[in-house]
Design a protein around this motif. Sequence first.
Motif, PDB file in Angstrom:
ATOM      1  N   SER A 324       0.851  -1.190   0.000  1.00  0.00           N
ATOM      2  CA  SER A 324       0.000   0.000   0.000  1.00  0.00           C
ATOM      3  C   SER A 324       0.886   1.240   0.000  1.00  0.00           C
ATOM      4  O   SER A 324       2.062   1.188   0.370  1.00  0.00           O
ATOM      5  CB  SER A 324      -0.922   0.018   1.227  1.00  0.00           C
ATOM      6  N   THR A 333      -6.714   0.836   3.829  1.00  0.00           N
ATOM      7  CA  THR A 333      -7.835   0.107   3.233  1.00  0.00           C
ATOM      8  C   THR A 333      -7.376  -0.456   1.892  1.00  0.00           C
ATOM      9  O   THR A 333      -6.267  -0.187   1.426  1.00  0.00           O
ATOM     10  CB  THR A 333      -9.044   1.032   3.027  1.00  0.00           C
ATOM     11  N   GLU A 335      -8.308   0.427  -0.889  1.00  0.00           N
ATOM     12  CA  GLU A 335      -8.137   1.520  -1.839  1.00  0.00           C
ATOM     13  C   GLU A 335      -6.760   2.165  -1.729  1.00  0.00           C
ATOM     14  O   GLU A 335      -6.379   2.954  -2.602  1.00  0.00           O
ATOM     15  CB  GLU A 335      -9.220   2.592  -1.643  1.00  0.00           C
ATOM     16  N   HIS A 336      -6.013   1.839  -0.673  1.00  0.00           N
ATOM     17  CA  HIS A 336      -4.668   2.387  -0.513  1.00  0.00           C
ATOM     18  C   HIS A 336      -3.628   1.569  -1.271  1.00  0.00           C
ATOM     19  O   HIS A 336      -2.435   1.859  -1.166  1.00  0.00           O
ATOM     20  CB  HIS A 336      -4.279   2.438   0.967  1.00  0.00           C
ATOM     21  N   ILE A 341      -5.929   1.466  -9.469  1.00  0.00           N
ATOM     22  CA  ILE A 341      -6.928   0.658  -8.772  1.00  0.00           C
ATOM     23  C   ILE A 341      -7.326  -0.571  -9.571  1.00  0.00           C
ATOM     24  O   ILE A 341      -8.138  -1.382  -9.110  1.00  0.00           O
ATOM     25  CB  ILE A 341      -8.174   1.525  -8.470  1.00  0.00           C
ATOM     26  N   ASN A 345      -9.867  -3.912  -8.623  1.00  0.00           N
ATOM     27  CA  ASN A 345     -11.087  -4.125  -9.397  1.00  0.00           C
ATOM     28  C   ASN A 345     -11.124  -5.512 -10.025  1.00  0.00           C
ATOM     29  O   ASN A 345     -12.194  -6.092 -10.192  1.00  0.00           O
ATOM     30  CB  ASN A 345     -11.197  -3.061 -10.492  1.00  0.00           C
ATOM     31  N   LYS A 380     -13.080  -5.933   0.302  1.00  0.00           N
ATOM     32  CA  LYS A 380     -13.868  -6.205  -0.891  1.00  0.00           C
ATOM     33  C   LYS A 380     -14.248  -7.664  -0.865  1.00  0.00           C
ATOM     34  O   LYS A 380     -13.393  -8.541  -0.835  1.00  0.00           O
ATOM     35  CB  LYS A 380     -13.085  -5.882  -2.168  1.00  0.00           C
TER      36      LYS A 380
END
Length: 479
Positions: A324, A333, A335-336, A341, A345, A380
């Motif tokens: 990260s 998180t 997202e880090h 990204i 995904n 996720k």
Amino acid sequence: MHERYFNPGPRTGATIKTHAPDVAVEPLIRATPYEFKDPASIPPRNGPEPEPFDDDAVIIAPIRTELGRACELAEGGVRVVPVDRKTGRPLVMAEDATTDLDVIRKWWREFDRPIAVAVAIVEDNRTRYWTQSQASLISAKQFTLRDPSMIPKREWLYGNHLIRKFGSATIALGGVGKSSLETVEALALATQRSLLGITPRQRCRVWYWGEDPIEELERRFAAACIHYNISNEDIEGYLFVNSGRDCKIVIATQTRNGATIAEPVVDGLLATIRHHSIDVVIIDPFIKSHRVPENDNGAMDAVAETWIGIADAANIALELSHHSRKAGGAEVTVEHGRGAIALINACRSARALNSMTPEEAAKCGIEYRKGEYFRADDGKANMVLPAEKAIWYRLQSVALPNSPLGPSFPGGDWIGVATRWKRPDLTADVTATDFERVAAFIRIGNWRADPRPRTGSAMRWSRACPGSRSRPTRPRSKP
């Protein structure tokens, strides 16, 4: 025992080294993604003038439009013809379709217009020509609702994190415990034991690929085996470990034309996975498996989709360990994850690891030691509901008997081994009587709107509820 090396060439700089018993090993050849049915039996079409491609002709596969691709198809036994790249009209008669490489090269020299390669196929006794530029490469597939009981069940292998044909990711800062956690999880899968509170659904063959020297990887696995009482017989044939120092796996590189997938490396990975019947592949870390810019979303998407394609083609569960970016003291998180990204995904399950903070240690009533405790949070979970609570782990120090003076002497390496840790329940010792005493105190009378406590009321509240930080006050009685 013999060693087999696979070197895709200097452009990728990747070498795959596999160990196998003295048996015949399937050659690591480049797979061709095109399949044609009985191309040698295609009859010539009638009429002196070749007809252009019909819009309703059968589409079988995309084909590149270089001379090299035409020769590649011809070497595979496919009869090809040249067509005009703009109009799509065949430039020779149907009966001239050939696999002769000399004839094909002659066509490319003779025609003074841009030409493409096409494959002659037959439909309704008519010869048609397939080209990439004249047909849509996307077609809608009719959906048929079948008996739900006939639909295969998802093949989860480890909790709700690892599943066949999909990728999973673990995001964390360096030094939190990613490698230690994945080392123990690899052993749990190879032995089908509940080492961390999760029992694998089946015994799996695991291929762990790490960036550190092989000696360091051996130290981690040896310490974990000592702590969990695992012998070599327990993992023989089920655990494969490679170091990125001597076995580089680079599936994509950046060129002036963008991200280029190293197809020979991908084919080599698939061949090795199939040869050893691997069930789970762990790549630690993900960044070492490619040479493309992390912030290029398109390039990262190509790399991630290539890894997911490997998982799908080989029917494995894929774990990608990813660093990260700096969170500035905040919690990490998914997202880090460093860079674009696209990786997150592409994965169907992702978790984030965070070290315990001094405040959390105080709430748990334990002494804070940096890096000893960490937790995993579901960031996720596309296929299941996210876990309501984080899972906590503790790094236990294990001494290796590798002292220079001998196994019985101190001075060996100390290695941190991930273990499951249960966070203390602060209300475990609170009884129903304690709750009733607090409720009775609250029911004494009316409380003033001002939340600021007064000394006397605060003292009465603390006597009723020791340790409480919230101390409402009771108004003074009027004279």
